[in-house]
Design a protein around this motif. Structure first.
Motif, short mmCIF file in Angstrom:
data_model
loop_
_atom_site.label_atom_id
_atom_site.label_comp_id
_atom_site.label_asym_id
_atom_site.label_seq_id
_atom_site.Cartn_x
_atom_site.Cartn_y
_atom_site.Cartn_z
N SER A 141 0.68 -31.50 50.65
CA SER A 141 -0.01 -32.74 50.29
C SER A 141 0.27 -33.83 51.32
O SER A 141 0.08 -35.01 51.06
N GLY A 174 -8.53 -28.85 50.17
CA GLY A 174 -7.89 -29.49 51.31
C GLY A 174 -8.72 -29.59 52.57
O GLY A 174 -8.20 -29.99 53.61
N LEU A 197 -5.76 -29.68 55.08
CA LEU A 197 -4.40 -29.52 54.55
C LEU A 197 -4.07 -28.02 54.55
O LEU A 197 -4.89 -27.21 54.11
N CYS A 227 -0.86 -35.70 54.46
CA CYS A 227 -2.09 -35.93 55.22
C CYS A 227 -1.90 -35.47 56.66
O CYS A 227 -0.86 -35.71 57.27
N THR A 228 -2.90 -34.80 57.21
CA THR A 228 -2.80 -34.28 58.57
C THR A 228 -3.06 -35.36 59.62
O THR A 228 -3.00 -35.07 60.81
#
Ligand code: FES
Length: 158
Positions: free
Chosen positions: A90, A120, A131, A92-93
């Motif tokens: 969870s 995701g 994600l 964030c990229t």
């Protein structure tokens, strides 16, 4: 610059700095998690029976399988569907803030507004990468174990 727009600018600037640190600090201490390393890293996230079926459950603490000690781990979402569990990061990229589950099952990042669908996939930037999902196994005792170093294909969730 009007005081309203100055306040808005400062708020955005502060949010960006916070997100930058939120993203940088975990990266250095979590090397290898979510497909970033070559070594498997299995942790327990609890019993299958304790995860609500049909729901996506945020989890932030787990047990190191080898030592039996509680460890901090990257924030994850565990999605139980019957006797299967799927686990997604969870973080964030974009810069690593924790995404928030929305009422429709999608995810939104509070830092810069990136959005992800139920599995995701990025639906709105600034994040560019989806994600990641982890390898999961359920052992005889009913314990759900997650390989944080794994990076598997996103499942099809209803
Ligand atoms: Fe920037 Fe999530 S950290 S959009």
């Amino acid at each position: 610059m009007k005081s309203h727009s100055r306040r808005s600018f400062l708020k955005k600037l502060l949010g960006g700095v916070t997100a930058l640190f939120a993203g940088l600090l975990p990266v250095s201490s979590q090397a290898g998690w979510f497909g970033g390393g070559s070594k498997e890293e299995w942790v327990s996230i609890g019993k299958l029976a304790d995860l609500p079926d049909g729901k996506n459950t945020p989890i932030s603490v787990a047990t190191d399988v080898a030592s039996g000690k509680s460890v901090k781990q990257p924030k994850i979402i565990a999605s139980r569907r019957g006797d299967k569990v799927y686990v997604m990061s969870s973080r964030c990229t974009h810069f690593g803030c924790e995404v928030e589950l929305q009422p429709d099952g999608a995810y939104k990042c509070p830092c810069h507004g990136a959005q992800f669908d139920k599995v995701g996939a990025v639906t709105k930037g600034p994040a560019k990468k989806n994600l990641p999902w982890c390898e999961v196994k359920i052992i005889e005792s009913g314990d759900v174990q997650v390989n944080l170093a794994g990076d598997v294909a996103a499942p099809v969730l209803d």
